[in-house]
Design a protein around this motif. Sequence first.
Motif, PDB file in Angstrom:
ATOM      1  N   ALA A  24     -22.729  60.056  -1.412  1.00  0.00           N
ATOM      2  CA  ALA A  24     -22.343  58.758  -0.842  1.00  0.00           C
ATOM      3  C   ALA A  24     -20.839  58.529  -0.989  1.00  0.00           C
ATOM      4  CB  ALA A  24     -23.124  57.635  -1.521  1.00  0.00           C
ATOM      5  N   ARG A  25     -20.295  58.909  -2.123  1.00  0.00           N
ATOM      6  CA  ARG A  25     -18.846  58.773  -2.326  1.00  0.00           C
ATOM      7  C   ARG A  25     -18.082  59.717  -1.401  1.00  0.00           C
ATOM      8  NH1 ARG A  25     -14.568  55.716  -3.051  1.00  0.00           N
ATOM      9  NH2 ARG A  25     -12.970  56.662  -4.393  1.00  0.00           N
ATOM     10  N   ARG A  26     -18.614  60.895  -1.140  1.00  0.00           N
ATOM     11  CA  ARG A  26     -17.965  61.850  -0.238  1.00  0.00           C
ATOM     12  C   ARG A  26     -17.914  61.296   1.174  1.00  0.00           C
ATOM     13  NH1 ARG A  26     -14.138  64.627  -0.204  1.00  0.00           N
ATOM     14  NH2 ARG A  26     -14.814  65.284  -2.298  1.00  0.00           N
ATOM     15  N   TRP A  27     -19.010  60.672   1.638  1.00  0.00           N
ATOM     16  CA  TRP A  27     -18.995  60.055   2.966  1.00  0.00           C
ATOM     17  C   TRP A  27     -17.932  58.951   3.039  1.00  0.00           C
ATOM     18  CZ3 TRP A  27     -24.946  59.717   2.359  1.00  0.00           C
ATOM     19  CH2 TRP A  27     -25.545  60.878   2.893  1.00  0.00           C
ATOM     20  N   GLN A  28     -17.839  58.211   1.965  1.00  0.00           N
ATOM     21  CA  GLN A  28     -16.876  57.103   1.940  1.00  0.00           C
ATOM     22  C   GLN A  28     -15.445  57.632   2.043  1.00  0.00           C
ATOM     23  OE1 GLN A  28     -17.149  54.754  -1.621  1.00  0.00           O
ATOM     24  NE2 GLN A  28     -15.889  53.092  -0.828  1.00  0.00           N
ATOM     25  N   LEU A  29     -15.157  58.719   1.329  1.00  0.00           N
ATOM     26  CA  LEU A  29     -13.798  59.288   1.353  1.00  0.00           C
ATOM     27  C   LEU A  29     -13.510  59.964   2.688  1.00  0.00           C
ATOM     28  CD1 LEU A  29     -13.657  60.821  -2.252  1.00  0.00           C
ATOM     29  CD2 LEU A  29     -12.574  58.701  -1.440  1.00  0.00           C
ATOM     30  N   ASP A  30     -14.530  60.575   3.309  1.00  0.00           N
ATOM     31  CA  ASP A  30     -14.322  61.279   4.571  1.00  0.00           C
ATOM     32  C   ASP A  30     -14.202  60.324   5.757  1.00  0.00           C
ATOM     33  OD1 ASP A  30     -14.439  63.643   3.216  1.00  0.00           O
ATOM     34  OD2 ASP A  30     -16.517  64.135   3.752  1.00  0.00           O
ATOM     35  N   HIS A  31     -14.686  59.086   5.599  1.00  0.00           N
ATOM     36  CA  HIS A  31     -14.638  58.108   6.691  1.00  0.00           C
ATOM     37  C   HIS A  31     -14.044  56.802   6.175  1.00  0.00           C
ATOM     38  CE1 HIS A  31     -17.215  60.659   9.272  1.00  0.00           C
ATOM     39  NE2 HIS A  31     -17.794  60.987   8.117  1.00  0.00           N
ATOM     40  N   PRO A  32     -12.765  56.801   5.831  1.00  0.00           N
ATOM     41  CA  PRO A  32     -12.142  55.609   5.236  1.00  0.00           C
ATOM     42  C   PRO A  32     -12.100  54.423   6.188  1.00  0.00           C
ATOM     43  CG  PRO A  32     -10.485  57.240   5.784  1.00  0.00           C
ATOM     44  CD  PRO A  32     -11.806  57.908   5.982  1.00  0.00           C
ATOM     45  N   GLY A  33     -12.192  54.665   7.490  1.00  0.00           N
ATOM     46  CA  GLY A  33     -12.114  53.557   8.446  1.00  0.00           C
ATOM     47  C   GLY A  33     -13.447  52.901   8.720  1.00  0.00           C
TER      48      GLY A  33
END
Length: 604
Positions: free
Chosen positions: A408-417
């Motif tokens: 979940a944190r990886r998705w957040q970092l990969d899609h900051p917008g």
Amino acid sequence: MSGTSEGPTPAADLDRSAVTDSDPTPYHRVFAAAPLAMAVVNAEGLVVSANAAFGELLGAAPEALTGRPAADLVDLAADTRTRHAYREVLGGRQARLRCTRRLKHRDGTSVWAQVTVAPLADGAPGVLLSVTDVSAHRELQARLRHLQMHDPVTRLPNRTLFFERLSAALEAESYEQGGTGRIGLCYLDLDGFKAVNDTLGHRVGDRLLAAVAQRLTRVADEAGYARNGTPLVARLGGDEFALLVEDSTGTDQLSDLAGCALRALEEPFDLAGQRLSLTASIGVVERHAAGTTATGLMQAADTTLYWAKADGKARWTLFDPERNAHRMTRQALSSTLRPAIERGEFALEYQPLVGMEDGRLSGVEALVRWHHPQFGTLTPNRFIGLAEEDGSIVQLGRWALSTACRQARRWQLDHPGEPPIFVSVNVAVRQVWDSDLVADVDRILGESGLAPHLLQLELTESAVMGSAGRPLQALQALSDMGVRIAIDDFGTGYSNLAYLSRLPVSVLKLDGSFVRGFQYEEHQETATGTPPNPADEVIVEAMIQLAHRLGLTVTAECVETSAQATRLRRIGCDTGQGWLYSRPVPPDRISELLGVQTYAVGKP
């Protein structure tokens, strides 16, 4: 019996001259009066001289035995091995023969005798034959064997004799000579016998076992009278009995036998003023004797007896190969669960949670998969129950929680917008009891960098509704931390909404059984011609309204059609989850969906 090279008997020291009628030596008198039955036999095997004891043993005058073949008198030609050994001794090529024979007296009685044939001393021609009555010894041996092979309480064959008979029945020569070539076994265990021993004492318990043995013997006798073959009844130990059927005719015969045994034991027992009632459980196995081993048959019977107990007792159950295969698979999975976690055989897939109003992806549920090297990819229903039983759910749950939070944190970092999505992870009750779940969650959130409000923990309704003590404290601490608590499969357990006000719960997930009633458009009839029940919608709408008044959001599981989604949205459901939106998918597929403004329903 084969020949031996044991030491000579005292009579063997007599030479031939000592036993001829013409020699009045003391040796002749000893030979004639000796209590040991003896005869001198020439090289052709004919009796030259016999003493009185020999004649008495065979019921004839000693003189009448002269000239007769010794082998006929003491049955030395009955089998090839003994006949050959006897000829070897007569020809001087073998030192001695000793064997046991059953000899018939002229009056019809018989005795067991040990026959010894040895050369005469000093190289005299011929041999000395001596016979010892060992009937008393044989009878003692038979009594001792009977005691060794029979149960003293029930007087039935015991476990040792049962397995001796079973092993003999499974030998090829036993079933290749004729018969059906099949074998059957009823493995019986008394239900609640321990309570009899504990409350009334072992003396009454032994009387009950003896009475059970009598009834089972009667059942076996009646079955044997009907089918020309009486089953062997044995006590295998404790309150376990067996009925062995050789040359069985099929499962019908064994089923009838088991049914008769159950009915026979249903009648109350009157034991010295005690009136007792009991039941029994029976495992029934019937199969070809060829290729069957005693161990394999007993394992199958034991498994089937366990099924009979598990299915409610007081019944017989027939061995089911498919059910047994499932059990074996279950055992194989259970034994490899912990090593599989360490080997990294587990992976997570994620199923989208979609807002009913805007169609946007708001979160995902993490679902564990086991990529088993033998059985392929397994879903949670195949192994979670096993993990809960052996405690490995704690290790597996900790791994799933850590993996989901990092993803979940990886998705957040990969899609900051994009607005971050939350991840929902299932938690078993045993994780709350057997581990420090609060400490685990706090540590994992810190290591992954995921905000607490982006983690949702799902527990089953039955687990949460009964929460008290440590579980309730853990749920409260997690809620105070900012983690969301969801009740999974809501509506299948207590369904006590009022109780929810006292729990730190923020989300209800409606069980799919409620949603399936929404499958059709309004006024559309089902395939059976029956219109959908409007009560389904009334119940769900009431649950949603009450949940909202308690400040809870509602997620509908198993949404599969647009009609369901439309009706759920109309009555206020907040979030949907199901194949209408997506099946569980790998993490990279979720990454592709994060940029979609409105969720593309249908294909994953």
